[in-house]
Enzyme design. Structure first.
Site, PDB file in Angstrom:
ATOM      1  N   ALA A 141     -23.378  49.013 -11.963  1.00  0.00           N
ATOM      2  CA  ALA A 141     -23.365  48.538 -13.354  1.00  0.00           C
ATOM      3  C   ALA A 141     -24.077  49.459 -14.344  1.00  0.00           C
ATOM      4  CB  ALA A 141     -23.906  47.113 -13.481  1.00  0.00           C
TER       5      ALA A 141
ATOM      6  N   ASP B  33     -21.675  50.131 -17.007  1.00  0.00           N
ATOM      7  CA  ASP B  33     -21.445  48.959 -17.864  1.00  0.00           C
ATOM      8  C   ASP B  33     -22.588  48.799 -18.873  1.00  0.00           C
ATOM      9  OD1 ASP B  33     -19.104  48.395 -16.509  1.00  0.00           O
ATOM     10  OD2 ASP B  33     -20.105  47.116 -15.049  1.00  0.00           O
TER      11      ASP B  33
ATOM     12  N   GLY C 119     -28.124  45.338  -7.756  1.00  0.00           N
ATOM     13  CA  GLY C 119     -27.075  44.417  -8.189  1.00  0.00           C
ATOM     14  C   GLY C 119     -26.484  44.754  -9.543  1.00  0.00           C
TER      15      GLY C 119
HETATM   16  P1  ADP Z   1     -20.799  54.705 -13.433  1.00  0.00           P
HETATM   17  O1  ADP Z   1     -21.835  53.656 -13.167  1.00  0.00           O
HETATM   18  O2  ADP Z   1     -19.651  54.207 -14.256  1.00  0.00           O
HETATM   19  O3  ADP Z   1     -20.345  55.480 -12.221  1.00  0.00           O
HETATM   20  P2  ADP Z   1     -22.641  56.867 -14.167  1.00  0.00           P
HETATM   21  O4  ADP Z   1     -23.055  56.958 -12.733  1.00  0.00           O
HETATM   22  O5  ADP Z   1     -22.202  58.126 -14.828  1.00  0.00           O
HETATM   23  O6  ADP Z   1     -21.494  55.786 -14.406  1.00  0.00           O
HETATM   24  O7  ADP Z   1     -23.887  56.238 -14.958  1.00  0.00           O
HETATM   25  C1  ADP Z   1     -23.779  55.782 -16.281  1.00  0.00           C
HETATM   26  C2  ADP Z   1     -25.020  56.180 -17.059  1.00  0.00           C
HETATM   27  O8  ADP Z   1     -26.169  55.589 -16.459  1.00  0.00           O
HETATM   28  C3  ADP Z   1     -25.306  57.682 -17.065  1.00  0.00           C
HETATM   29  O9  ADP Z   1     -24.600  58.326 -18.116  1.00  0.00           O
HETATM   30  C4  ADP Z   1     -26.810  57.690 -17.291  1.00  0.00           C
HETATM   31  O10 ADP Z   1     -27.098  57.484 -18.646  1.00  0.00           O
HETATM   32  C5  ADP Z   1     -27.274  56.477 -16.495  1.00  0.00           C
HETATM   33  N1  ADP Z   1     -27.653  56.839 -15.119  1.00  0.00           N
HETATM   34  C6  ADP Z   1     -26.904  56.714 -13.997  1.00  0.00           C
HETATM   35  N2  ADP Z   1     -27.573  57.156 -12.905  1.00  0.00           N
HETATM   36  C7  ADP Z   1     -28.799  57.566 -13.354  1.00  0.00           C
HETATM   37  C8  ADP Z   1     -29.964  58.112 -12.730  1.00  0.00           C
HETATM   38  N3  ADP Z   1     -30.020  58.340 -11.419  1.00  0.00           N
HETATM   39  N4  ADP Z   1     -31.034  58.407 -13.517  1.00  0.00           N
HETATM   40  C9  ADP Z   1     -31.009  58.176 -14.849  1.00  0.00           C
HETATM   41  N5  ADP Z   1     -29.940  57.679 -15.492  1.00  0.00           N
HETATM   42  C10 ADP Z   1     -28.847  57.363 -14.769  1.00  0.00           C
END
Ligand code: ADP
Length: 308
Positions: free
Chosen positions: A250, A253, A288
């Site tokens: 999420a 999301d 979750g």
């Molecule tokens: P999805 O959940 O749709 O696969 P992402 O993995 O690219 O999308 O994550 C969405 C956003 O959440 C990223 O652009 C970032 O801002 C944040 N995010 C995701 N993983 C991390 C992380 N390990 N550390 C910091 N921010 C994160």
């Protein structure tokens, strides 16, 4: 009262079973943990936007069953208006059966159920609500005809559209020109462009290519690296916040919802992506889907802590 957002999309109950390893076909494996939580991209984004202070309406369908009741309760507890959430007695609530192995490898079966029955008529029934909203937020977990109808209404009424092009679907390409901002992750961008994304440079090229396919702005999320903005002026990388990540469910999301809320509040795309990066990062710090979606004060706290 906060900015007004209408979310059209899917609502699922996620059932997650953890085991030392995934079963082979025909095999039974004894698991170690089981959780059940509310999810689905549409419902997650509605709850996230409400926790960030928006006044949110959710348009969708759940079954007339115990899971539907659970999802409706979760939306209501977050303060989301469920007037346009239908209880559909001819189907079951959408479910995601998720198996997770010790190393994090997973396999998932999603059964759309009532989500697959969201119709153009459902959307028409909520036309007035969409028209009065500051923004329409949608994804691709409900049928194409419902998504297209919602986009037509929003475009006709001059309502801003934030479109999360997820999960990847072939028909998404036809919708890009009807959107103000398109959000998607790397794997969705690879499927839409056919580009292999190996590094930041590739991701920037994919974001530019997607924008050239006809939308005003693209925001490509790249997990722990943050996000890339491509609009008519420029392409820019906005780095992620450093947090102790334990589960990325999420995150996308939380990101899309936060982006929509901040844009409606009058922020620039760059400011909105910074805010969304903070919301996405916080969603990775708890397990979750809906339980991990952050509140406004937490997002603002992370941003002001990073600026100090
Ligand atoms: P999805 O959940 O749709 O696969 P992402 O993995 O690219 O999308 O994550 C969405 C956003 O959440 C990223 O652009 C970032 O801002 C944040 N995010 C995701 N993983 C991390 C992380 N390990 N550390 C910091 N921010 C994160």
């Amino acid at each position: 009262m906060g900015v007004k957002i209408a979310v059209i999309g899917g609502a699922n109950v996620d059932m997650v079973a953890a085991a030392p390893r995934l079963p082979k076909p025909g095999e039974t494996v004894i698991g170690t943990n089981f959780t059940i939580a509310c999810g689905g991209k549409g419902a997650n984004q509605a709850v996230a936007a409400a926790r960030l202070g928006a006044s949110v309406s959710f348009i969708g369908r759940v079954g007339d069953d115990m899971f539907g009741e659970m999802l409706e309760r979760s939306l209501c507890e977050a303060g989301v208006d469920t007037t346009f959430l239908k209880r559909d007695s001819s189907s079951h609530t959408g479910v995601a059966q998720i198996y997770v192995a010790q190393g994090g490898e997973n396999c998932i079966i999603v059964v759309l159920g009532a989500n697959g029955r969201v119709s153009a008529q459902d959307v028409e029934g909520a036309e007035e609500r969409i028209r009065c909203s500051d923004c329409l937020v949608l994804q691709l977990e409900v049928p194409e005809e419902a998504v297209t109808k919602a986009l037509e209404i929003a475009n006709r009424c001059g309502v801003r559209v934030v479109f999360n092009s997820a999960p990847a679907q072939d028909f998404a390409l036809r919708l890009l020109s009807m959107c103000d901002v398109v959000t998607l992750n790397e794997s969705e961008a690879m499927q839409m462009t056919g580009f292999a994304i190996g590094d930041l440079n590739d991701a920037m090229k994919a974001a530019i290519a997607l924008r050239e396919m006809g939308t005003k702005a693209v925001v490509l999320t790249i997990g722990e690296q943050g996000a890339i903005i491509a609009d008519e002026n420029d392409v820019e990388h906005i780095p992620a916040f450093k947090v102790n990540s334990i589960d990325a469910t999420a995150a996308g999301d939380a990101f899309t919802a936060a982006l929509a809320v901040k844009l409606c509040e009058g922020a620039s795309l760059r400011e909105a992506v910074l805010f969304a990066n903070a919301a996405g990062a916080l969603a990775t710090t708890k397990l979750g889907a809906q339980p991990s979606l952050p509140y406004r004060s937490e997002v603002e706290g992370l941003i002001s802590g990073a600026q100090r």
